[in-house]
Motif scaffolding. Structure first.
Motif: not given
Length: 224
Positions: A98-100, A125-131, A163, A199
């Motif tokens: 999980i990119p958090w 959340n460091k990503s460019d999508r919702d998680i 994101a 995740s």
């Protein structure tokens, strides 16, 4: 005589048929029960742990939150001396999947038995999508778990971060004053409260969200 034999054989067939039907119904009922219990095993185990403190699981039983119990114990009834404060330190981890970023906002808090405390964690959340993430938790040492009660917590609840979003996650807790009457925890001066974010995946059988990992690889419900 032939008629009697035919009647006997007919009754014998009816008996076997009823016996087989009963066996089939019993077997079907057993399978249904087993499957149903399997689906309920995780939430039942989670409820059991939360109610008893088993395997380092902090208590979440609402009956423990009566106002009369949420009062700091300034005196130790066994010694009639001032009660010692217990240091609670906070640990945070996020799985590699999980990119958090996930961190406690405070390193430690000192509390008296029966005294309520509020702490915060921060997740981003460091990503460019919702998680969607789910956090598991435990408290160490294990023997303090029956007295560590969480009034409010974000654990095992889905946390959807869009994101780039950053959120503060509160934990409201207390250590039950009954800890003063238990000789097995008299020497506990330090408690570690740990959370790990994973995740989330949806269980294809029961539709529930659950951590997307094998929890046996992590220090969940184990003494640290």
């Amino acid at each position: 005589m032939a008629e009697l034999n035919r009647e006997f054989q007919r009754r014998q067939r009816d008996t076997y048929k009823k016996r087989n039907q009963s066996l089939f119904m019993y077997s079907a009922a057993t399978i249904i029960f087993a499957v149903g219990f399997t689906y309920a095993a995780v939430p039942l185990y989670r409820a059991f742990c939360s109610a008893t403190g088993f395997s380092g699981t902090p208590l979440t039983d609402p009956s423990r939150f009566e106002p009369s119990r949420l009062v700091p114990a300034y005196l130790d009834p066994s010694t009639n001396r001032p009660a010692k404060r217990i240091r609670v330190t906070f640990n945070a981890d996020a799985s590699d999947a999980i990119p958090w970023t996930f961190t406690p906002q405070q390193k430690e808090i000192y509390v008296l038995p029966g005294e309520t405390a509020l702490a915060f964690y921060t997740a981003k959340n460091k990503s460019d999508r919702d998680i969607i993430g789910i956090a598991t938790y435990n408290v160490a040492p294990d023997r303090i778990a029956p007295y560590f009660a969480k009034v409010e917590c974000f654990c095992f609840e889905e946390q959807k971060l869009i994101a780039g979003e950053e959120v503060d996650l509160p934990i409201f807790f207390f250590i039950d004053s009954d800890v003063l009457d238990d000789p097995s925890v008299k020497d506990v001066d330090d408690v570690v409260l740990s959370y790990t974010f994973f995740s989330a995946r949806r269980n294809p059988k029961n539709g529930q969200l659950e951590p997307d990992t094998d929890l046996s690889k992590y220090q969940v419900g184990k003494d640290l």
